[in-house]
Structures are given as C-alpha cells and as structure tokens.
Design an enzyme around this catalytic site. Structure first.
Site, PDB file in Angstrom:
ATOM      1  N   SER A  67     -45.280  19.125   6.308  1.00  0.00           N
ATOM      2  CA  SER A  67     -43.430  18.809   5.694  1.00  0.00           C
ATOM      3  C   SER A  67     -42.442  17.466   5.800  1.00  0.00           C
ATOM      4  O   SER A  67     -42.349  17.294   6.756  1.00  0.00           O
ATOM      5  CB  SER A  67     -43.456  20.019   6.977  1.00  0.00           C
TER       6      SER A  67
ATOM      7  N   ALA B 192     -50.943  12.012  14.388  1.00  0.00           N
ATOM      8  CA  ALA B 192     -52.118  12.794  15.055  1.00  0.00           C
ATOM      9  C   ALA B 192     -52.815  13.214  14.438  1.00  0.00           C
ATOM     10  O   ALA B 192     -53.950  13.037  13.806  1.00  0.00           O
ATOM     11  CB  ALA B 192     -51.941  14.384  16.726  1.00  0.00           C
TER      12      ALA B 192
ATOM     13  N   THR C  92     -49.425   5.348  25.884  1.00  0.00           N
ATOM     14  CA  THR C  92     -51.099   6.178  26.212  1.00  0.00           C
ATOM     15  C   THR C  92     -51.098   7.310  24.944  1.00  0.00           C
ATOM     16  O   THR C  92     -52.001   8.174  25.147  1.00  0.00           O
ATOM     17  CB  THR C  92     -51.121   6.572  27.306  1.00  0.00           C
TER      18      THR C  92
ATOM     19  N   LYS D 207     -51.125  -7.536  21.148  1.00  0.00           N
ATOM     20  CA  LYS D 207     -50.930  -6.893  21.820  1.00  0.00           C
ATOM     21  C   LYS D 207     -52.283  -7.225  22.909  1.00  0.00           C
ATOM     22  O   LYS D 207     -53.287  -6.655  22.959  1.00  0.00           O
ATOM     23  CB  LYS D 207     -50.237  -5.667  22.152  1.00  0.00           C
TER      24      LYS D 207
ATOM     25  N   ILE E 108     -39.671  18.123   7.299  1.00  0.00           N
ATOM     26  CA  ILE E 108     -39.337  18.063   8.835  1.00  0.00           C
ATOM     27  C   ILE E 108     -39.458  16.512   9.814  1.00  0.00           C
ATOM     28  O   ILE E 108     -38.954  15.973  10.353  1.00  0.00           O
ATOM     29  CB  ILE E 108     -40.471  19.238   9.294  1.00  0.00           C
TER      30      ILE E 108
ATOM     31  N   LEU F   9     -48.925  15.713  20.179  1.00  0.00           N
ATOM     32  CA  LEU F   9     -47.840  15.832  21.100  1.00  0.00           C
ATOM     33  C   LEU F   9     -47.386  17.888  20.750  1.00  0.00           C
ATOM     34  O   LEU F   9     -47.210  18.158  22.355  1.00  0.00           O
ATOM     35  CB  LEU F   9     -46.390  15.395  20.543  1.00  0.00           C
TER      36      LEU F   9
END
Ligand code: FAD
Length: 500
Positions: free
Chosen positions: A39, A16, A345, A78, A42, A334
């Site tokens: 980071s 994202a 999606t 795909k 993370i 997210l």
C-alpha cells in the site's frame, strides 16, 4: 493441467517484502507462485541504509548485477562500523568486516598481541585489520581472491538508499514472474477449523487467496501479531532505546568514507551513513531520557551538512515475536521483531529468515517439525545479536548522563555474562557454530571499549619477546604498504561503474 504450486502471498512491499518475493520467485519458480500486496498510502520505513557483507551473497544468488544495484540505490561500499565515544568519551574504533592479524603456531593472534601490550609494545590492535587500515585511509578495493595476499582478509557490505532498494528488487521480481497488487488490506479470512489464514480482503473489496502468507507488513505485524496474536517478547529492559529521529543531509566535500559511523550521545547514539549523493543520519534514543523535540534539535546540531528534510521520528520496541512462523504465516522483517540498528543487523535478519524459508519451504502443507526448526533458527539469530548489542552499552565506563548510568547498571543476560567472564579471565571467546558475529567482532568491541583480559594463552610465553615484536611489526607493515596502492573510495565506485 492444474497448477499445483504453493500460492505464496507476501504482505508488504518494504525491503523485507521485496527481498522475500524476489528470492522465492527466482529460486523456487517450480514450487510456488508469488503475489505481493503493498500500500503506497501506508508506505515503508525506508531508513535501513547500512548492511552487512551477507547481502552480497544474496544479490549474487539471485543473479543481480552489483554495479547496476549500486547505481540504482546510490550505494557506497562499507568496510565496517566506526564507534565513537562508546567505551568513554574520546574513544574511537572500527568494528571491521575482517580479522586482526594472523594466528601463529595455531594460537590466536590476540594472545600474542596481549603479551606485547603488557610491555607497552605491539601498537594498536586495529592496525592489524586490513579493513581498518583501508577504511581509515578512505580507500576501497574488493578483497583479493588469492588467500595468500594480505589484501584478502576482509569482506565488505553496502550502504544504500533504502527507498530505492525495494523498487530495484520489485522490477527484478516482477520480471521473474511475481505479481504485484496495490491496495490496503482491511480484512483477513481464516479457515474455521485449522485457524490458518485463507484469504486477504482489500479495501476495494478484492479477495486474495493463498496457501502460505509471508507477513512483511512492518512494525504493525498485520498477520502474525494482529490476526494470530503471537506473543511479543520484550527486551526493552536491556535495550531501552525506543525511538529514532532520522535526518538526511548534504554530503561534505571530499572522499566518501567507506564506513558507517555510530557516535554515542547523551541519551543513545547517532548514525552517519554516507551514500553517493547524501548522508543519512539519525539519533537513536530512549524516550524515557529524551523528548522528541530535544532529539530533533540534537541531530540538527550534530550533522555535518545542510539538512535535506525535516527530522522524522520513528518509534519501535526492542524484542521479537515468540515465534516467527505460526500456522501458515511466516513473518519476515519488522513484522517479526526489531533490534536497534547499532550493528546494521535488520536486513541480515530478513535475509536469514528468507534463507530458512527457502530451505524449509512447505510443498504439501506446513509440517510442524519444519516450522519448529525455522523458529529455533530465528530465535538463535536474534539472541546472538541481542547479546552483542547489549555488550556495546555494558562495556562502557560512561558516567555523564542518566541514560548511560542506567544502561550500564542493567543486569545482562546470563549468556552474555558467561562470555564476558571467560574473555576477562583468559582472553578466550566461546565459539558460535553459526549465526552472526564471530570472534573478531567480539574482540573489536571488547578491546575497542577498553576491556582487557587478565591473562593470555601461556603458550605464547615460549616465543622469545624480540622475535614476537619483530613478527608483529612485519604484520603491520604487510598491511600498511599494499593498502597505499588501493584507490580512493570514489575512484573505486567509478571504476566499477557503480556511480549513479
Ligand atoms: P516496512 O518498510 O515498514 O514495510 C511494510 C510494508 O507493509 C509496506 O509496504 C506497507 O505498505 C505494507 N503494509 C503494512 N500494512 C499494510 C496493509 N494493511 N495493507 C497493505 N500493505 C500494508 N536495517 C538495516 O539493516 N540497517 C540499518 O541501518 C537500519 N536502520 C534502521 C533505522 C531505524 C530507525 C529503523 C526503524 C529501522 C532500521 N533498519 C535498518 C531496519 C530496516 O529499515 C527494516 O528492517 C527494513 O526496512 C525492512 O522493513 P520491512 O520491510 O519489514 O517493513
């Protein structure tokens, strides 16, 4: 002269974050500067591997070369998602990126097919989809540009290594002028009066000021969720899967299938996503019905190649933040919400948010009307996808585990109930003006999972049965024959120069 451009700070360097940074710096260089903070400690989620055809438009708009992108991310083509065992054990259908048949005399194809089915004729609906026939044959070609060609009525997407997509976009975005800062954000300063975010403080003490903050911090939702406290709308009663165990494995020998596969499992479903050098797998399940260890054992037993890593458990919740844009913070990815990857999606939702942000980009401070418009668009997208995902569980007759009995028994949203009732009665589908999943998608899942309408459009009965039967046979032949001339998937990748 003073630089009056909006200072955009992107928080997070997952898919994202880098999609947002790349789009802003490439398409609005006159209106903003872009700084991204990530980071390595993370890390990123890194399992979003299957996409929708819209991503092609995104790459094109940025001017990214398709073959170079595919080589860098080990991508494959795909043509749709094959669902196995969803309607009932043994069922199989491909939800294609394309339509079925052609309308006749302005009447949708489905109604002609329904009439023939009533007499046991017409064959499988899925023989009328170019993408279906091509995928089943393990072949791939880009759609023909001539709309009269039978090989034009479909689209395609990519399956790629998610850990490689961000870095590919990062190189591009930095090349276009975005700045990248490595470090963990440990503090957030807000304007005392407006409550807007003013600056971020990193672990090493550095301070990063900005005018607009794009929160791409993943499930943690650092700015929108943690700092601004935006409410969460929970959808787990409709979509109870809340974990996944991911497991990459070696590719089997032979052709690479140009499709993502979703196979129903006793407590959820599992994905299979073939990339150039490996296959991504994962079991999406409900922790109320299955333990992590049992899920790990189940995916290890199910994969068709030697595992390349240990099973990795990911936790999530279905739902979204009530507003994705609050104050001067816009959450993308997210950090804004999550819907299980049954129809690939999430990256589409990232793209949809970026498209809206580009359109409504604040030049002289945030306008509340623009912010409301943005939030309304994102709500619309989420709601449509939510209903479509619930359909896969609701339109099932599986009765072989507590999970399937429980999801089938759940009441469904009114918006979905109305849509289903109309289809069951007359084979009609309410049209969406925008967003994802138009009629062919709903038809694929409904018919694929055995939901047959009670009636068809009466105008169809005016056509003599024999003529109709003849016409549908012609349509099937007009797809099957040219697909035979299309190269295999691996040869298509090589032909484009897309193999890594
Ligand atoms: P992340 O990848 O989590 O990135 C978050 C970033 O924020 C990282 O760079 C992290 O370092 C940074 N960060 C967080 N906190 C801080 C801090 N304090 N300081 C500095 N940096 C910080 N999507 C699809 O489209 N198709 C799929 O097939 C698909 N499958 C999925 C399967 C599963 C099991 C899951 C969980 C998701 C799947 N997704 C899929 C979703 C997809 O993975 C995500 O939408 C996509 O990767 C975007 O993630 P993100 O960038 O929002 O978050």
């Amino acid at each position: 002269m003073q630089d009056r451009r909006t200072r955009v700070v992107v928080v997070g360097g997952g898919t994202a974050g880098w999609m947002a940074a790349a789009a802003l710096v490439r398409l609005l260089p006159h209106a903003c500067t872009v700084q991204l903070i990530e980071s390595a400690e993370i890390g990123i989620v890194g399992v979003g591997e299957a996409t929708l055809p819209h991503l092609r438009a995104f790459l094109l708009r940025l001017g990214l070369d398709e073959a170079a992108f595919m080589r860098a991310t080990h991508a494959t083509f795909k043509l749709g998602i094959e669902f196995r065992d969803f309607g009932k054990p043994g069922d199989r259908y491909l939800h294609p990126f394309g339509a079925f048949g052609q309308p006749l005399g302005g009447i949708p194809f489905l109604h002609y097919w329904l009439r023939l089915q009533a007499e046991g004729e017409g064959g499988s609906l899925f023989d009328y989809g170019v993408a279906n026939v091509m995928a089943a044959a393990g072949r791939f070609a880009a759609p023909a540009s001539d709309p009269a060609s039978p090989l034009s009525a479909y689209a395609y997407a990519y399956q790629f290594d998610a850990t490689r997509f961000g870095p590919h976009l990062r190189d591009f975005a930095v090349g276009q002028g975005a700045t990248r800062t490595e470090g963990r954000i440990t503090g957030v300063e807000r304007h005392p009066e407006s409550g807007d975010v003013a600056a971020l403080v990193l672990e090493n003490g550095a301070r990063v000021e900005g005018d607009l903050f794009v929160d791409c911090s993943g499930f943690r939702s650092l700015l929108l969720g943690e700092v601004l406290g935006e409410d969460w709308e929970d959808w787990s009663h409709w979509l109870p899967c809340d974990r996944a165990v991911a497991l990459p494995c070696e590719s089997p020998k032979g052709e690479i299938e140009p499709l993502t596969r979703a196979t129903a499992m006793p407590s959820g479903w599992r994905w299979r996503i073939p990339l150039q050098q490996r296959v991504g797998n994962g079991y999406v399940y409900s922790s109320a019905h299955l333990s992590d260890d049992a899920a790990g054992d189940a995916i290890l037993a199910a994969v068709d190649g030697a595992p390349l890593a240990d099973p990795r458990v990911l936790r999530f919740r279905a739902g979204r933040r009530k507003r994705s844009w609050s104050h001067n913070v816009i959450a993308v990815g997210l950090a804004s919400g999550f819907l299980e990857p049954l129809e690939s999606t999430s990256i589409y939702l990232v793209q949809a948010a970026i498209t809206q942000l580009l359109e409504l980009f604040p030049i002289d401070g945030v306008d509340s009307g623009d912010r409301d418009a943005f939030n309304a668009e994102i709500d619309y997208e989420y709601d449509r996808i939510r209903d479509f995902l619930i359909l896969h569980y609701h339109a099932s007759t599986r009765d072989d585990s507590d999970f399937w009995r429980d999801v089938r028994a759940q009441p469904i949203p009114d918006s979905l109930a109305e849509k289903l009732a109309l289809f069951r009665r007359a084979g009609r589908l309410q049209r969406y003006a925008k967003g994802l999943f138009f009629e062919p998608s709903w038809i694929a899942v409904l018919i694929g999972q055995g939901v047959m309408p009670a009636a068809w459009d009466q105008r169809v009965d005016a056509v003599p049965f024999a003529a109709l039967d003849q016409e549908l046979k012609r349509m099937r032949g007009a797809i099957a024959a040219p697909v035979e001339t299309v190269p295999g998937h691996r040869a298509a990748l090589a032909g484009l120069g897309a193999l890594a």
